[in-house]
Design a protein around this motif. Structure first.
Motif, PDB file in Angstrom:
ATOM      1  N   ASP A  17      -1.651  -5.851  -3.252  1.00  0.00           N
ATOM      2  CA  ASP A  17      -1.158  -5.273  -2.004  1.00  0.00           C
ATOM      3  C   ASP A  17      -2.312  -4.965  -1.043  1.00  0.00           C
ATOM      4  O   ASP A  17      -2.196  -5.161   0.166  1.00  0.00           O
ATOM      5  CB  ASP A  17      -0.370  -4.006  -2.327  1.00  0.00           C
ATOM      6  CG  ASP A  17       0.565  -3.591  -1.198  1.00  0.00           C
ATOM      7  OD1 ASP A  17       0.791  -4.404  -0.284  1.00  0.00           O
ATOM      8  OD2 ASP A  17       1.063  -2.458  -1.245  1.00  0.00           O
ATOM      9  N   ARG A  18      -3.418  -4.457  -1.593  1.00  0.00           N
ATOM     10  CA  ARG A  18      -4.565  -4.124  -0.743  1.00  0.00           C
ATOM     11  C   ARG A  18      -5.300  -5.362  -0.245  1.00  0.00           C
ATOM     12  O   ARG A  18      -6.054  -5.301   0.736  1.00  0.00           O
ATOM     13  CB  ARG A  18      -5.555  -3.248  -1.521  1.00  0.00           C
ATOM     14  CG  ARG A  18      -5.075  -1.840  -1.812  1.00  0.00           C
ATOM     15  CD  ARG A  18      -6.222  -0.992  -2.323  1.00  0.00           C
ATOM     16  NE  ARG A  18      -6.786  -1.534  -3.558  1.00  0.00           N
ATOM     17  CZ  ARG A  18      -6.410  -1.166  -4.780  1.00  0.00           C
ATOM     18  NH1 ARG A  18      -5.456  -0.262  -4.926  1.00  0.00           N
ATOM     19  NH2 ARG A  18      -6.966  -1.703  -5.853  1.00  0.00           N
ATOM     20  N   SER A  28       0.753  -1.074   0.000  1.00  0.00           N
ATOM     21  CA  SER A  28       0.000   0.000   0.000  1.00  0.00           C
ATOM     22  C   SER A  28       0.818   1.167   0.000  1.00  0.00           C
ATOM     23  O   SER A  28       1.474   1.318  -0.650  1.00  0.00           O
ATOM     24  CB  SER A  28      -0.989  -0.264   1.015  1.00  0.00           C
ATOM     25  OG  SER A  28      -1.042   0.376   2.122  1.00  0.00           O
ATOM     26  N   GLY A  29       1.246   2.165   0.236  1.00  0.00           N
ATOM     27  CA  GLY A  29       2.097   3.251  -0.183  1.00  0.00           C
ATOM     28  C   GLY A  29       3.533   2.989   0.148  1.00  0.00           C
ATOM     29  O   GLY A  29       4.082   3.681   0.964  1.00  0.00           O
ATOM     30  N   GLY A  87       1.898 -13.033  -8.419  1.00  0.00           N
ATOM     31  CA  GLY A  87       0.468 -12.857  -8.619  1.00  0.00           C
ATOM     32  C   GLY A  87       0.142 -11.678  -9.504  1.00  0.00           C
ATOM     33  O   GLY A  87      -1.018 -11.469  -9.867  1.00  0.00           O
ATOM     34  N   VAL A  88       1.156 -10.890  -9.865  1.00  0.00           N
ATOM     35  CA  VAL A  88       0.933  -9.733 -10.730  1.00  0.00           C
ATOM     36  C   VAL A  88       0.928 -10.151 -12.188  1.00  0.00           C
ATOM     37  O   VAL A  88       0.069  -9.748 -12.975  1.00  0.00           O
ATOM     38  CB  VAL A  88       2.004  -8.653 -10.490  1.00  0.00           C
ATOM     39  CG1 VAL A  88       1.839  -7.493 -11.464  1.00  0.00           C
ATOM     40  CG2 VAL A  88       1.934  -8.158  -9.052  1.00  0.00           C
ATOM     41  N   LYS A  93       0.520  -2.738 -15.456  1.00  0.00           N
ATOM     42  CA  LYS A  93       0.211  -3.765 -14.472  1.00  0.00           C
ATOM     43  C   LYS A  93       0.307  -3.255 -13.036  1.00  0.00           C
ATOM     44  O   LYS A  93       0.159  -4.022 -12.092  1.00  0.00           O
ATOM     45  CB  LYS A  93       1.138  -4.970 -14.657  1.00  0.00           C
ATOM     46  CG  LYS A  93       0.922  -5.673 -15.991  1.00  0.00           C
ATOM     47  CD  LYS A  93       1.824  -6.870 -16.170  1.00  0.00           C
ATOM     48  CE  LYS A  93       1.549  -7.537 -17.530  1.00  0.00           C
ATOM     49  NZ  LYS A  93       2.458  -8.663 -17.794  1.00  0.00           N
ATOM     50  N   VAL A  94       0.517  -1.944 -12.898  1.00  0.00           N
ATOM     51  CA  VAL A  94       0.640  -1.374 -11.556  1.00  0.00           C
ATOM     52  C   VAL A  94      -0.673  -1.513 -10.786  1.00  0.00           C
ATOM     53  O   VAL A  94      -0.683  -1.836  -9.590  1.00  0.00           O
ATOM     54  CB  VAL A  94       1.084   0.101 -11.633  1.00  0.00           C
ATOM     55  CG1 VAL A  94       0.929   0.786 -10.276  1.00  0.00           C
ATOM     56  CG2 VAL A  94       2.538   0.187 -12.099  1.00  0.00           C
ATOM     57  N   ALA A  95      -1.807  -1.283 -11.458  1.00  0.00           N
ATOM     58  CA  ALA A  95      -3.099  -1.390 -10.782  1.00  0.00           C
ATOM     59  C   ALA A  95      -3.310  -2.797 -10.228  1.00  0.00           C
ATOM     60  O   ALA A  95      -3.831  -2.971  -9.123  1.00  0.00           O
ATOM     61  CB  ALA A  95      -4.233  -1.006 -11.732  1.00  0.00           C
ATOM     62  N   ARG A  96      -2.895  -3.804 -10.997  1.00  0.00           N
ATOM     63  CA  ARG A  96      -3.010  -5.187 -10.534  1.00  0.00           C
ATOM     64  C   ARG A  96      -2.124  -5.410  -9.300  1.00  0.00           C
ATOM     65  O   ARG A  96      -2.536  -6.071  -8.340  1.00  0.00           O
ATOM     66  CB  ARG A  96      -2.620  -6.143 -11.658  1.00  0.00           C
ATOM     67  CG  ARG A  96      -2.480  -7.603 -11.259  1.00  0.00           C
ATOM     68  CD  ARG A  96      -3.760  -8.186 -10.732  1.00  0.00           C
ATOM     69  NE  ARG A  96      -3.621  -9.597 -10.429  1.00  0.00           N
ATOM     70  CZ  ARG A  96      -4.409 -10.252  -9.600  1.00  0.00           C
ATOM     71  NH1 ARG A  96      -5.416  -9.630  -8.998  1.00  0.00           N
ATOM     72  NH2 ARG A  96      -4.222 -11.545  -9.373  1.00  0.00           N
TER      73      ARG A  96
END
Length: 420
Positions: A160-161, A69-70, A175-176, A152-155
């Motif tokens: 992470d969330r 997450s960040g 998993g990405v 693929k950053v959103a994935r």
């Protein structure tokens, strides 16, 4: 051995692309995927790998004790191990706080955790060196850095969330990448395992990093030495991509592990189905099914200490460096181009496997390969090492197959090459 189609190879890629394991590669991988290149005089030797601050005590036969997450990035305030070269800058990626490893499933003794990190790359760039800094070498078994392209950053952020706390559990891959992500161009930037240290790419090489990319740092924690907190970091050398460098790609050559119990030894896990089921319980069905998936990739099952896998070369390239990865029962590993043919050439030969020295080996001069050629990885494992290694003391004998844990096994060849 029959060659398999591209589709069959890719369908198994998600299950075997770990180590990597290298590097691992670990239970990997390499430096599980650490990659030395022939380099340039004055360079430290080569390609993206990573760094160790300490190495576990060695034991009999040169094998390691088996410590074996960040989220953001910041420009490193420390001095790199070697002076920065022209155009390079240093960026350090680290966890925002310490992580305490834990086995996701009993009776496991391993935790694979992925951390999403931002290198804050705003222009087209290349990575020219990697130095992984394990915060707690007693529990860090290996580290692999994966590129995450902008699309693929959103994935990755979704992964992470999806779990509480820092990062997410990631046996069998991050998993990405989709299940079709491949062995012939793994999304690795580099890795660290025992024997690793800072590695530099030769001046004509770079690992591309697009603006807006993220990096997944996969850390394999081995809990045999405890579960103390860890804050591992990675220091990258980054330079503008001015078109002067060739792209270095990672080709992974996983092979089966089918090591039966010794004659006269018995136990509930000496039957292969029970051993595979145990791996699946500890690491999840997908990651635990690699032992079976590898036979789709490599051919029929043979329960012997020595295993091989031959795959066709799909694209022309020049092999610049190689590495191998096994665990504590490994004895030897090799990679051969065109095995059994008149132009056969060995590009990696480690007749005595040393778990604490998994650095890559330069191939000088580079070896050119083309479609029609083959690459063969061969590994030999030995159950008798159970009687010599403290890390395996008290671990019941079992039929050993490919598994993610330190007390499981792998057979992984790593080939670093440039393309025309």
């Amino acid at each position: 051995m029959k060659r398999r189609s591209h589709g069959t190879r890719r369908s198994t890629a998600h299950a075997v692309v770990t180590l990597v394991g290298v590097l691992l590669l670990g239970g990997c991988a390499g430096s599980v995927a650490s990659v030395d290149d022939p380099g340039v005089p004055g360079d430290q030797g080569g390609a993206p790998a990573a760094a160790s601050t300490s190495t576990p005590a060695t034991t009999a036969q040169g094998h390691g004790a088996g410590h074996g997450s960040g989220h953001g990035a910041a420009t490193s305030p420390t001095t790199p191990a070697a002076p920065l070269r022209a155009g390079e800058r240093s960026v350090t990626l680290t966890m925002p706080q310490a992580y305490t490893p834990k086995a996701p499933a009993a009776p496991g003794t391993d935790d694979y955790r992925c951390f999403l990190l931002d290198p804050e790359v705003r222009e087209k760039s290349v990575v020219t060196g990697i130095d992984v800094l394990p915060g707690n070498p007693d529990v860090v078994h290996h580290v692999i850095l994966f590129r995450v392209p902008p699309d693929k950053v959103a994935r990755a952020e979704e992964q992470d969330r999806g779990q509480a706390g820092q990062g997410w559990t990631c046996f069998g891959g991050t998993g990405v990448e989709s299940q079709g992500s491949g062995l012939d161009d793994a999304p690795w930037l580099g890795a660290w395992a025992p024997g690793g240290g800072e590695r530099l790419l030769a001046k004509d090489l770079g690992m591309p990093l697009e603006p807006g990319s993220r990096i997944v740092m996969q850390v394999h924690y081995n809990l045999l030495a405890g579960d103390q907190p860890d804050t591992t970091a990675a220091r990258l050398r980054v330079a503008p991509d001015d078109g002067s460098r060739k792209t270095l790609e990672t080709v992974l050559l996983p092979g089966p592990v089918e090591l039966p119990c010794r004659p006269g030894r018995t136990g509930p896990l000496c039957a292969r189905p029970a051993a595979v089921a145990d791996v699946q319980q500890r690491f999840g069905f997908a990651a635990g099914s690699t032992a079976n998936a590898l036979h789709l990739l490599c051919g029929e099952l043979r329960a012997t200490p020595t295993q091989s896998c031959t795959r066709p070369v799909t694209q022309a390239g020049t092999i610049r460096a190689t590495a191998g990865h096994m665990h504590l029962l490994g004895r030897s590993i090799s990679i051969v181009v065109n095995k059994g043919k008149q132009d056969e050439q060995t590009v990696l030969d480690l007749p005595v496997w040393d778990f604490d020295d998994q650095g890559s080996k330069p191939v000088t001069p580079g070896v050119r390969v083309a479609p029609g050629d083959t690459l063969t990885v061969t590994c030999r494992h030995d159950q008798s090492l159970r009687d010599q290694l403290p890390a395996l003391a008290g671990v019941p004998e079992r039929y050993v197959v490919w598994g993610e844990g330190t007390t499981d096994e792998m057979c992984l060849g790593i080939v670093l090459m440039t393309r025309p």
